[in-house]
Design a protein around this motif. Structure first.
Motif, mmCIF file in Angstrom:
data_model
loop_
_atom_site.group_PDB
_atom_site.id
_atom_site.type_symbol
_atom_site.label_atom_id
_atom_site.label_comp_id
_atom_site.label_asym_id
_atom_site.label_seq_id
_atom_site.Cartn_x
_atom_site.Cartn_y
_atom_site.Cartn_z
ATOM 1 N N TYR A 1 -6.208 0.197 -6.100
ATOM 2 C CA TYR A 1 -5.175 -0.823 -6.302
ATOM 3 C C TYR A 1 -4.328 -0.402 -7.492
ATOM 4 O O TYR A 1 -4.850 -0.103 -8.575
ATOM 5 C CB TYR A 1 -5.812 -2.188 -6.575
ATOM 6 C CG TYR A 1 -4.811 -3.311 -6.705
ATOM 7 C CD1 TYR A 1 -4.291 -3.935 -5.589
ATOM 8 C CD2 TYR A 1 -4.393 -3.743 -7.963
ATOM 9 C CE1 TYR A 1 -3.372 -4.971 -5.704
ATOM 10 C CE2 TYR A 1 -3.480 -4.779 -8.091
ATOM 11 C CZ TYR A 1 -2.965 -5.390 -6.952
ATOM 12 O OH TYR A 1 -2.055 -6.405 -7.073
ATOM 13 N N ASP B 1 0.011 -0.854 -9.043
ATOM 14 C CA ASP B 1 1.396 -1.311 -8.905
ATOM 15 C C ASP B 1 1.533 -2.458 -7.907
ATOM 16 O O ASP B 1 2.503 -2.532 -7.139
ATOM 17 C CB ASP B 1 2.314 -0.150 -8.496
ATOM 18 C CG ASP B 1 2.293 0.980 -9.505
ATOM 19 O OD1 ASP B 1 2.123 0.693 -10.700
ATOM 20 O OD2 ASP B 1 2.429 2.151 -9.083
ATOM 21 N N ARG C 1 -0.201 -3.062 -5.202
ATOM 22 C CA ARG C 1 -0.384 -2.656 -3.812
ATOM 23 C C ARG C 1 -1.823 -2.199 -3.605
ATOM 24 O O ARG C 1 -2.388 -1.454 -4.419
ATOM 25 C CB ARG C 1 0.575 -1.526 -3.435
ATOM 26 C CG ARG C 1 2.031 -1.862 -3.666
ATOM 27 C CD ARG C 1 2.925 -0.687 -3.321
ATOM 28 N NE ARG C 1 3.055 -0.508 -1.889
ATOM 29 C CZ ARG C 1 3.976 -1.113 -1.143
ATOM 30 N NH1 ARG C 1 4.834 -1.956 -1.713
ATOM 31 N NH2 ARG C 1 4.049 -0.902 0.144
ATOM 32 N N LEU C 2 -2.405 -2.662 -2.503
ATOM 33 C CA LEU C 2 -3.703 -2.167 -2.065
ATOM 34 C C LEU C 2 -3.480 -0.828 -1.362
ATOM 35 O O LEU C 2 -2.699 -0.742 -0.405
ATOM 36 C CB LEU C 2 -4.360 -3.169 -1.115
ATOM 37 C CG LEU C 2 -5.650 -2.711 -0.433
ATOM 38 C CD1 LEU C 2 -6.764 -2.523 -1.451
ATOM 39 C CD2 LEU C 2 -6.068 -3.711 0.643
ATOM 40 N N ARG C 3 -4.160 0.208 -1.838
ATOM 41 C CA ARG C 3 -3.962 1.556 -1.308
ATOM 42 C C ARG C 3 -5.273 2.090 -0.757
ATOM 43 O O ARG C 3 -6.280 2.104 -1.456
ATOM 44 C CB ARG C 3 -3.420 2.484 -2.398
ATOM 45 C CG ARG C 3 -2.027 2.069 -2.877
ATOM 46 C CD ARG C 3 -1.512 2.962 -3.974
ATOM 47 N NE ARG C 3 -0.160 2.559 -4.384
ATOM 48 C CZ ARG C 3 0.519 3.116 -5.375
ATOM 49 N NH1 ARG C 3 -0.034 4.095 -6.084
ATOM 50 N NH2 ARG C 3 1.742 2.684 -5.668
ATOM 51 N N GLY D 1 3.115 -4.016 5.003
ATOM 52 C CA GLY D 1 2.371 -2.793 4.717
ATOM 53 C C GLY D 1 2.994 -1.591 5.406
ATOM 54 O O GLY D 1 3.743 -1.713 6.378
ATOM 55 N N ASP E 1 1.298 5.936 6.338
ATOM 56 C CA ASP E 1 1.811 7.302 6.205
ATOM 57 C C ASP E 1 0.787 8.245 6.813
ATOM 58 O O ASP E 1 -0.354 8.324 6.342
ATOM 59 C CB ASP E 1 2.061 7.643 4.742
ATOM 60 C CG ASP E 1 2.637 9.048 4.570
ATOM 61 O OD1 ASP E 1 3.196 9.562 5.556
ATOM 62 O OD2 ASP E 1 2.521 9.621 3.473
ATOM 63 N N LYS F 1 -2.573 7.253 4.894
ATOM 64 C CA LYS F 1 -2.453 6.429 3.697
ATOM 65 C C LYS F 1 -1.934 5.045 4.096
ATOM 66 O O LYS F 1 -0.903 4.937 4.758
ATOM 67 C CB LYS F 1 -1.506 7.074 2.683
ATOM 68 C CG LYS F 1 -1.966 8.445 2.205
ATOM 69 C CD LYS F 1 -0.968 9.053 1.224
ATOM 70 C CE LYS F 1 -1.421 10.432 0.780
ATOM 71 N NZ LYS F 1 -0.447 11.064 -0.153
ATOM 72 N N GLU G 1 -0.807 1.269 2.615
ATOM 73 C CA GLU G 1 -0.384 0.527 1.427
ATOM 74 C C GLU G 1 0.055 -0.869 1.849
ATOM 75 O O GLU G 1 0.884 -1.009 2.754
ATOM 76 C CB GLU G 1 0.756 1.238 0.692
ATOM 77 C CG GLU G 1 0.332 2.498 -0.025
ATOM 78 C CD GLU G 1 1.391 3.012 -0.973
ATOM 79 O OE1 GLU G 1 2.434 2.318 -1.116
ATOM 80 O OE2 GLU G 1 1.207 4.076 -1.570
ATOM 81 N N PRO H 1 1.270 -4.565 -0.034
ATOM 82 C CA PRO H 1 1.495 -5.341 -1.270
ATOM 83 C C PRO H 1 0.664 -6.614 -1.259
ATOM 84 O O PRO H 1 0.656 -7.359 -0.276
ATOM 85 C CB PRO H 1 3.001 -5.636 -1.224
ATOM 86 C CG PRO H 1 3.379 -5.523 0.215
ATOM 87 C CD PRO H 1 2.470 -4.505 0.809
#
Length: 642
Positions: free
Chosen positions: A575, A577, A579-581, A612, A615, A627, A629, A631
């Motif tokens: 996590y 910025d 955003r859950l990554r 979300g 990528d 990837k 992401e 928010p």
């Protein structure tokens, strides 16, 4: 010195001279590379890129043969040439998740990837850049000493008795240092051109970054120059449309020039670190026909659908503020962006090739003509050419990163979406995600209904029938009744298992009780493949986001096991910025595609509901990295088993 030593020194002298000559030829090869790279990278003429690289490889291969003569040979460091593309089952050719009807396009793209993706190509460029100076010093110094000593002895023998021994001493010194300098020269050549498996050192990493930075500046400069003819074309279209009333000219011009601003937006995010979204308003749909049979576009009515569509297109393009901002950027970028990009490149180029190298060649005797106020001299002083040239080069290298970042900000200033465009794009995005969410919810309800109908409901019906038979057989055949009771008990256990599986598919209890971290770890423990899970989550996401992320990871892990045939999977949850990554990577065979029916489109739709992004990087042959992401805000600290 013995005869054998003199012979060895003479051979070393000739060997070093040959390497020095090839080093000077490397400067010519570097110039040829730059001539082809400027339109290749700058104007998108990528068919020019393989020409200088392949020609340069012939030159460096000759250097390897000369450097390996009389010593350990230098092998070829290049990757093997790619195999020709083979047709798929439908007769088309696959390259980088895209199909082509003809084989020559993927063959060329494979060849380009083979050349530009090989680190030996950039080592060749580094050798061509530095060896004209270093190689000339190491290989040309002994030759210069021998030639200078012989010339001095021959020209001054009649005037000074000591001229001959002095000249012979200088020549002998040249012969004496020739083997040592030749060894240094061979080591230098091997360091650059020999095959290597070593990790790049700090110097090479710095050089690679500087070279990539300069290539990016060169590409952006070429794109800035390409904006000038498009600006002229746009001005002509505006004149014909608003001056002469030829309105059919403007819409195709607006649409066909958008590729360049769009490309600059993408490059601003990738190269300058300044993300710029696409600002264009969504294309409106065709209005329905009115009761009187006509079509209404604004305040105008049209008899035919063709004219209505044409005017709707004109209205859409000309009323989009991004179209006029594109026009303004095309007009200004060749001067504002182009001049700013050219400044560090000009400082580096003039510092090296206009001041430092010409003056250096004069000092070593390769040039005899003096400099002027602008070439190989500074304000008439030739002595200041080298330090000023090096200072200009250093200044250009130091300014290049800042220039690249400011160029991205310049692009964002004119090409970023306005507040109105952001609102329109947001509405379109919400409309699409709402439709996707509704469709996904309906599909999920159908799945639950189907699973209940085919599983637990059928078993409960069978249990009811068996219990009715037990009631009938209780007095007549107790043994058969007990057998039916055993079947009913087994059916009830199976129905309970299926209901638990169904509930787990809707919302797993471990996810509700323990959170996303332990739910993903539970998924990893159930896989037949080694799966490593790393976590850096200071809290738990909101339940809807947690559920969407869990099922996305579950789908990706299933794909890695079933389709990618991977031996090891890694899952990284973090996590930053806001955003859950999540990063899911495997070492499988790659080739994953969102359009291939592997569930990736479902993941995109599922996460798109929460803004979300997904990528995907999955080249043929692997590895595959996905990837995710989303928010979100984290609530309470996580509760997790160790």
């Amino acid at each position: 010195m013995t005869t054998r030593a003199v012979r060895a020194a003479g051979l070393a002298l000739l060997h070093g001279a040959a390497l020095a000559g090839l080093g000077l030829a490397g400067a010519v090869s570097l110039l040829v590379h730059l001539v082809f790279f400027l339109p290749g990278f700058g104007l998108g003429l990528i068919f020019l890129l393989p020409v200088p690289i392949l020609a340069g490889r012939r030159h460096t291969d000759l250097v390897r043969r000369v450097a390996g003569a009389g010593a350990a040979p230098l092998g070829s460091p290049y990757r093997p040439r790619p195999a020709p593309p083979r047709p798929e089952a439908d007769g088309r050719y696959l390259h980088d998740n895209r199909l082509y009807r003809r084989p020559w396009v993927p063959a060329f793209l494979r060849r380009l990837d083979w050349l530009l993706g090989d680190s030996a190509t950039f080592r060749d460029l580094g050798w061509m850049t530095l060896t004209p100076a270093v190689g000339l010093l190491l290989g040309g110094l002994p030759v210069g000493l021998v030639a200078a000593g012989a010339w001095y002895a021959a020209s001054n023998a009649a005037r000074h008795w000591w001229a001959v021994p002095a000249g012979l001493a200088v020549a002998a010194a040249g012969l004496a240092v020739a083997p040592w300098l030749r060894t240094l020269h061979l080591g230098w050549t091997r360091w650059w051109l020999a095959p290597t498996d070593r990790q790049p050192g700090r110097l090479r990493v710095w050089y690679g970054r500087q070279l990539m930075l300069l290539l990016r500046l060169l590409c952006l400069l070429g794109l800035s120059l390409a904006a000038l003819p498009l600006a002229v074309l746009s001005a002509v279209a505006l004149l014909l449309t608003y001056g002469l009333g030829i309105v059919v000219v403007l819409p195709p011009v607006i649409q066909n020039i958008r590729w360049l601003p769009d490309l600059r937006r993408r490059l601003a995010g990738r190269w300058s670190g300044v993300p710029v979204e696409s600002p264009y308003l969504p294309r409106p749909g065709m209005p329905d026909r009115r009761p009187d049979g006509r079509y209404q576009v604004g305040n105008h009515l049209y008899q035919t659908e063709r004219w209505a569509a044409s005017n709707l297109r004109l209205r859409w393009l000309t009323r989009d503020p991004a179209s006029w901002r594109d026009f303004g950027w095309l007009l200004l970028d060749p001067f504002v962006g182009g001049l700013s990009l050219a400044a560090p490149l000009a400082a580096i180029g003039y510092g090296i090739f206009g001041l430092a190298l010409p003056r250096f060649w004069m000092l070593v005797g390769l040039r005899t003509d003096g400099g002027t106020d602008w070439y190989a001299s500074v304000a008439g002083s030739e002595a200041a050419a080298i330090p000023v040239g090096l200072a200009l080069t250093t200044l250009g290298l130091l300014a290049a990163p800042a220039v690249l970042r400011r160029n991205g900000r310049w692009v964002a200033l004119l090409l970023a979406p306005t507040a109105k465009a952001r609102l329109a794009l947001r509405v379109q995005r919400l409309t699409e995600t709402r439709a996707d969410a509704t469709e996904s919810q309906a599909a999920e309800l159908r799945r639950i209904e189907r699973d209940l109908h085919d599983g637990a409901q059928a078993r409960l019906v069978a249990m009811g029938i068996n219990l009715g038979n037990v009631e009938y057989l209780m007095d007549r055949d107790p043994q058969a009744a007990r057998a039916l009771l055993a079947e009913a008990r087994q059916a009830s256990a199976q129905a309970l298992t299926e209901l638990r599986d169904l509930v787990r598919g809707i919302h797993p209890p471990v996810l509700a009780e323990r959170g996303l971290v332990d739910a993903v770890r539970a998924l990893a423990l159930d896989l037949p493949v080694r799966t490593d899970v790393t976590v850096d989550l200071p809290g738990r996401p909101e339940p809807p986001i947690e559920s969407a992320a869990y099922f996305a990871v579950s789908e990706l892990l299933t794909n890695a096991v079933k389709h990618a045939r991977s031996a090891r999977i890694t899952v990284d949850l973090g996590y930053a910025d806001g955003r859950l990554r999540i990063v899911v990577a495997d070492d499988g065979r790659g080739g994953a595609d969102e359009t291939g029916g592997s569930g990736l489109r479902g993941i995109v739709r599922r996460l798109g509901t929460f803004d979300g992004v997904v990528d995907l990087s999955s080249p043929p042959g692997g590895p595959t990295t996905v990837k995710l992401e989303v928010p979100c805000a984290l609530s309470s600290p996580r509760t997790s088993i160790s």
